[in-house]
Scaffold this motif. Sequence first.
Motif, PDB file in Angstrom:
ATOM      1  N   LEU A  63       0.818  -1.222   0.000  1.00 36.93           N
ATOM      2  CA  LEU A  63       0.000   0.000   0.000  1.00 36.93           C
ATOM      3  C   LEU A  63       0.853   1.273   0.000  1.00 36.93           C
ATOM      4  O   LEU A  63       0.400   2.331   0.439  1.00 36.93           O
ATOM      5  N   LEU A 101     -10.653   3.071   1.197  1.00 39.81           N
ATOM      6  CA  LEU A 101      -9.974   1.792   0.945  1.00 39.81           C
ATOM      7  C   LEU A 101     -10.976   0.643   1.004  1.00 39.81           C
ATOM      8  O   LEU A 101     -11.967   0.709   1.737  1.00 39.81           O
ATOM      9  N   GLN A 141      -7.883  -3.863   1.733  1.00 39.88           N
ATOM     10  CA  GLN A 141      -6.842  -2.846   1.908  1.00 39.88           C
ATOM     11  C   GLN A 141      -6.812  -2.343   3.349  1.00 39.88           C
ATOM     12  O   GLN A 141      -5.737  -2.132   3.916  1.00 39.88           O
TER      13      GLN A 141
END
Length: 231
Positions: free
Chosen positions: A133, A144, A148
């Motif tokens: 990330l 997100l 994530q």
Amino acid sequence: MPLIEIQDVTKVYRMGDNVLNALDGVSLSIEEGELVAIMGASGSGKSTLMNLIGCLDRPTSGKYLLAGKDVGKMGVNEQAEARNRLIGFVFQNFNLLARTSAQENVELPLVYQGIGGRDRKRRAISALTRVGLGERLDHTPAQLSGGQQQRVAIARAIVGEPKLILADEPTGALDSKTTVEVMRLLQDLGKTGITVVIVTHEPEVGAYANRLIVVRDGKIIEDKHQEPVAA
Ligand code: ADP
Ligand code: MG
């Protein structure tokens, strides 16, 4: 020396006349770099065991050695210090601060450790890059996906360079594709020597572990090493 050494531990809850053995004579040792899945029905004692391993709770009887040190003999502060230094936590619902960037979320444990701004930033960026990330440092949780967000939480768990990651149902809120991504990440951590212990009720998730432990009524009823499925 095993990282985790639990010897004949019990955890007893008393409510009025009722006595409940949440852990009933558990012995367990876990070596560095193992990826262990703990499975079992609801109420079997998984969270109690995780809280014990995470130095968030103490056993009623028995002994727990973490990195060779007897947790039962530590004072409250020493226990908190061992927890901060040795353990990173990952939760089912990520537990990220909303309206706070990925980078700031990951920096947070370092703030509590009194690490200066520049060092925090460098380490947070490095941890976020490690979970893939590095391009999303400024994103808030709302920007997100679930997978994530869990990766941000894993970056937050590893930024302090712990020896142990404890994850209670880390994929419980994720779809099967993102589950694989998260399990791949946890497998990769194991390859770098970090010990990972996860609680899961999904057999597909347990299959990614090197070792499967099944608890029932506060007892370990199965403990086997296995060839993990590659995530
Ligand atoms: P699991 O995580 O496997 O669902 P838990 O470790 O949360 O199981 O709980 C094991 C048993 O201990 C359950 O019967 C639960 O009701 C009981 N228990 C857990 N925490 C407490 C508590 N603080 N007080 C009383 N009983 C508890
Ligand atoms: Mg639980």
